[in-house]
Scaffold this motif. Sequence first.
Motif, short mmCIF file in Angstrom:
data_model
loop_
_atom_site.label_atom_id
_atom_site.label_comp_id
_atom_site.label_asym_id
_atom_site.label_seq_id
_atom_site.Cartn_x
_atom_site.Cartn_y
_atom_site.Cartn_z
N PRO A 85 -32.71 46.95 -14.97
CA PRO A 85 -33.86 46.46 -15.75
C PRO A 85 -33.55 46.21 -17.22
N GLY A 86 -32.53 46.88 -17.76
CA GLY A 86 -32.20 46.72 -19.17
C GLY A 86 -31.30 45.55 -19.47
N ALA A 87 -30.80 44.88 -18.42
CA ALA A 87 -29.86 43.78 -18.61
C ALA A 87 -30.60 42.50 -18.97
N GLY A 88 -29.95 41.68 -19.75
CA GLY A 88 -30.55 40.40 -20.16
C GLY A 88 -30.31 39.34 -19.12
N THR A 89 -29.37 38.44 -19.37
CA THR A 89 -29.08 37.34 -18.46
C THR A 89 -28.55 37.86 -17.13
N LYS A 90 -29.14 37.37 -16.05
CA LYS A 90 -28.67 37.71 -14.71
C LYS A 90 -28.33 36.41 -14.01
N GLU A 91 -27.11 35.93 -14.24
CA GLU A 91 -26.68 34.67 -13.64
C GLU A 91 -26.24 34.91 -12.21
N VAL A 92 -26.89 34.22 -11.30
CA VAL A 92 -26.50 34.28 -9.89
C VAL A 92 -26.17 32.86 -9.46
N ASP A 93 -24.92 32.63 -9.13
CA ASP A 93 -24.50 31.28 -8.76
C ASP A 93 -23.44 31.38 -7.67
N SER A 94 -23.00 30.23 -7.22
CA SER A 94 -22.07 30.18 -6.09
C SER A 94 -20.68 30.71 -6.45
N ASP A 95 -20.01 31.25 -5.44
CA ASP A 95 -18.62 31.65 -5.62
C ASP A 95 -17.75 30.44 -5.94
N MET A 96 -18.23 29.26 -5.53
CA MET A 96 -17.48 28.04 -5.83
C MET A 96 -17.42 27.78 -7.32
N LEU A 97 -18.55 27.96 -8.02
CA LEU A 97 -18.56 27.76 -9.47
C LEU A 97 -17.68 28.80 -10.15
N GLY A 98 -17.75 30.05 -9.72
CA GLY A 98 -16.90 31.09 -10.30
C GLY A 98 -15.43 30.78 -10.10
N ALA A 99 -15.07 30.30 -8.92
CA ALA A 99 -13.68 29.96 -8.65
C ALA A 99 -13.22 28.79 -9.50
N ALA A 100 -14.08 27.77 -9.63
CA ALA A 100 -13.72 26.58 -10.40
C ALA A 100 -13.51 26.93 -11.87
#
Length: 268
Positions: A85-100
Motif C-alpha cells: 500500500p505504501g508503494a507509488g507506481t505499480k507498473e504491470v506490463d508484459s514480459d515481452m516489454l521487459g525483455a525488449a
Amino acid sequence: MILTADSGSTKTIWVAAGVRVVTQGINPYHMEREQIESIIRQELMPRLTPLMEGGENIAEVRFYGAGCTKEASAVLAGILRELFPGAGTKEVDSDMLGAARALFGDGEGVACILGTGANSCLYQHGRIVSNVSPMGYILGDEGSGAVLGRTFLNALYKGGHSDMIEVFESETGLTQPEVIERVYRQPLANRFLASLAPFIKAHVDCEWIDMMVTECFRQFFRCNVRHYGRPDLPCSFVGSIACYFEPWLRRAAEAEGYIIGKIMKEPL
C-alpha cells in the motif's frame, strides 16, 4: 526501494535492493487471484520482511510477466496495491516489454523470448511497435521449451525410436501412460513439457533430436520473426531455452536469414 519482477510461466524473479528472490511463476491470465496472492504472501513477503524491518521501504513496484493482458494486468495491479500500500507506481506490463528493454534499451531490434513459452516483438526506441501473438503452447509458441518437449514426445513415441524410448523411460522414470497423465490430466502441462529440455539437450547428439531442435527454432523464425519484415535488424533473445540451445538457435537463424544479437538467460 524499487521492487522489480520478471515472471514467466515457471518462475518469477524478484529483485529489490540487491536481494534476489525466486518464487513460482505468476501468470495472471491463467491463475486465480487467490493463487497469485498466496504465492506473493508466502514465498516473497517473508524474504522482504528483513529489508523493511531494516528501514527500507518499497517505493515502487514494476512487474513484467507472461499473461499480462489488459484485464489480467488490472487484477494483478490490484493485488500489488493491497500488498504494497505504501508503494507509488505499480507498473504491470508484459514480459515481452521487459525483455525488449533489457535487450535493446532505447535502440531497436527484434526482441524474442524462448523459455517455457515463446514470444517476440518489433521494438523501437522504448516501445513495442508490432507483436505477433504467440498463441500459447497448443496453438503456437514455436521454439519454446513446452513445444520442444511436446515435439520430442510425439517423435519419440510415434517415430519408431524404440532404443531412445528405453533410455528416456530409464533416465526420467516416466512411462508413456504417465506422460499422458501429466499432459492431459494434471495441471501445468506446459511446465512439464518444458522440464524435458535437459533430457533433450543431453541427447541432442542423436541425429533425429538434433534435427528436431533445429527445425523447432526454424519454425520460430518462420512463424513469428518473418512477419516483421525486418531481416536487417538483429534478433536478440532472453530465456533459458535460448541459452541452453544457443548453437542450434544460431544455426536456425542463419538458415532463415537472420542475425543473432544478444542472448541472455534473464532480462533482470
